[in-house]
Design a protein around this motif. Sequence first.
Motif, short mmCIF file in Angstrom:
data_model
loop_
_atom_site.label_atom_id
_atom_site.label_comp_id
_atom_site.label_asym_id
_atom_site.label_seq_id
_atom_site.Cartn_x
_atom_site.Cartn_y
_atom_site.Cartn_z
N UNK A 145 1.26 -8.19 0.88
CA UNK A 145 1.05 -7.09 -0.07
C UNK A 145 0.73 -7.64 -1.45
N UNK A 146 -0.09 -6.89 -2.18
CA UNK A 146 -0.43 -7.30 -3.54
C UNK A 146 -0.32 -6.10 -4.48
N UNK A 147 -0.04 -6.41 -5.74
CA UNK A 147 0.03 -5.39 -6.78
C UNK A 147 -1.29 -5.35 -7.56
N UNK A 148 -1.56 -4.20 -8.15
CA UNK A 148 -2.65 -4.05 -9.12
C UNK A 148 -2.15 -3.11 -10.20
N UNK A 149 -2.38 -3.46 -11.45
CA UNK A 149 -1.81 -2.68 -12.55
C UNK A 149 -2.31 -1.25 -12.61
N UNK A 150 -3.42 -0.94 -11.92
CA UNK A 150 -3.93 0.43 -11.90
C UNK A 150 -3.67 1.14 -10.58
N UNK A 151 -2.94 0.48 -9.69
CA UNK A 151 -2.67 1.07 -8.38
C UNK A 151 -1.36 1.85 -8.43
N UNK A 152 -1.47 3.16 -8.31
CA UNK A 152 -0.29 4.02 -8.42
C UNK A 152 0.76 3.63 -7.38
N UNK A 153 1.99 3.53 -7.82
CA UNK A 153 3.15 3.16 -7.01
C UNK A 153 3.18 1.69 -6.61
#
Length: 264
Positions: A136-144
């Motif tokens: 899994x990866x995060x993105x600062x514009x990805x909600x939740x």
Amino acid sequence: MQSNLKIDAFTLPITRSGLSQIVPPPPWVYAIEMIGVKAHFNQSKLKDLVPQPLETFDGEGFVYIAKIYTVSGNRWEMLYEDPEETKYMETVVALKARYKNSIYTYFPYMWVDKDLPLVRGLLLGYPKKLAIISMSEFHKLLENYSGPSSGIKMGGYALRNGKEIIRIKITLREKTDSPPIPFGPIIQFRRFPSVIEGTDVYELGQVVSSDFKVGEIWKGEGELKLNDSVNDELGLLEVDKIDGGYYFTWAFKQLGIKILEKLS
């Protein structure tokens, strides 16, 4: 005819400039984002996985999946000249081990998805193989999923020759100040057998690292599935207890390896 080509390469292939070598010389810089599960494993089975003169300690271990950014040999221009060469995925089994009454971190299994980290790892004694790895990866514009927070679920897996060998799932709960690894300095076996003739290398060494930095550390629940394959004896890792799931970032340099003992 005698060659006048001067050897100017740390690793193969050898060319006059050395630019074709797969691994430039150290220092090797790493910046890592990882998820993992801390567990205790059945010690009686670990004895078949931890070679002498290392000893199993209390069965504590950590299995992680990581996204790694790396610069090899201070070639910072690779970040823009060939960015694909500066990142890779990795899956690792780490165990707490004892050597001469001191505690170390030992990696009996390790998989990556690129040739540079594979060869570099073998130089240091990391038993790397190739696999397909994802997390899994995060993105600062990805909600939740803009970043770690309480209740976030993350997961990942490693596929070896088409078979899933490792799957991890974690649920984050809270920040902590204690990283799950390392248990102590990293200790590994360097093994380069002679082929008919040549020098047979079998030695135990401690990886020399510096400039450690640790980012946010999150802890929560963890789930871990390990599956045997034809030549990956993950059945030797029998989980007795899951101690938690983790997400954290860290960075460091690796400078090489210090030989502790020649083996035969």
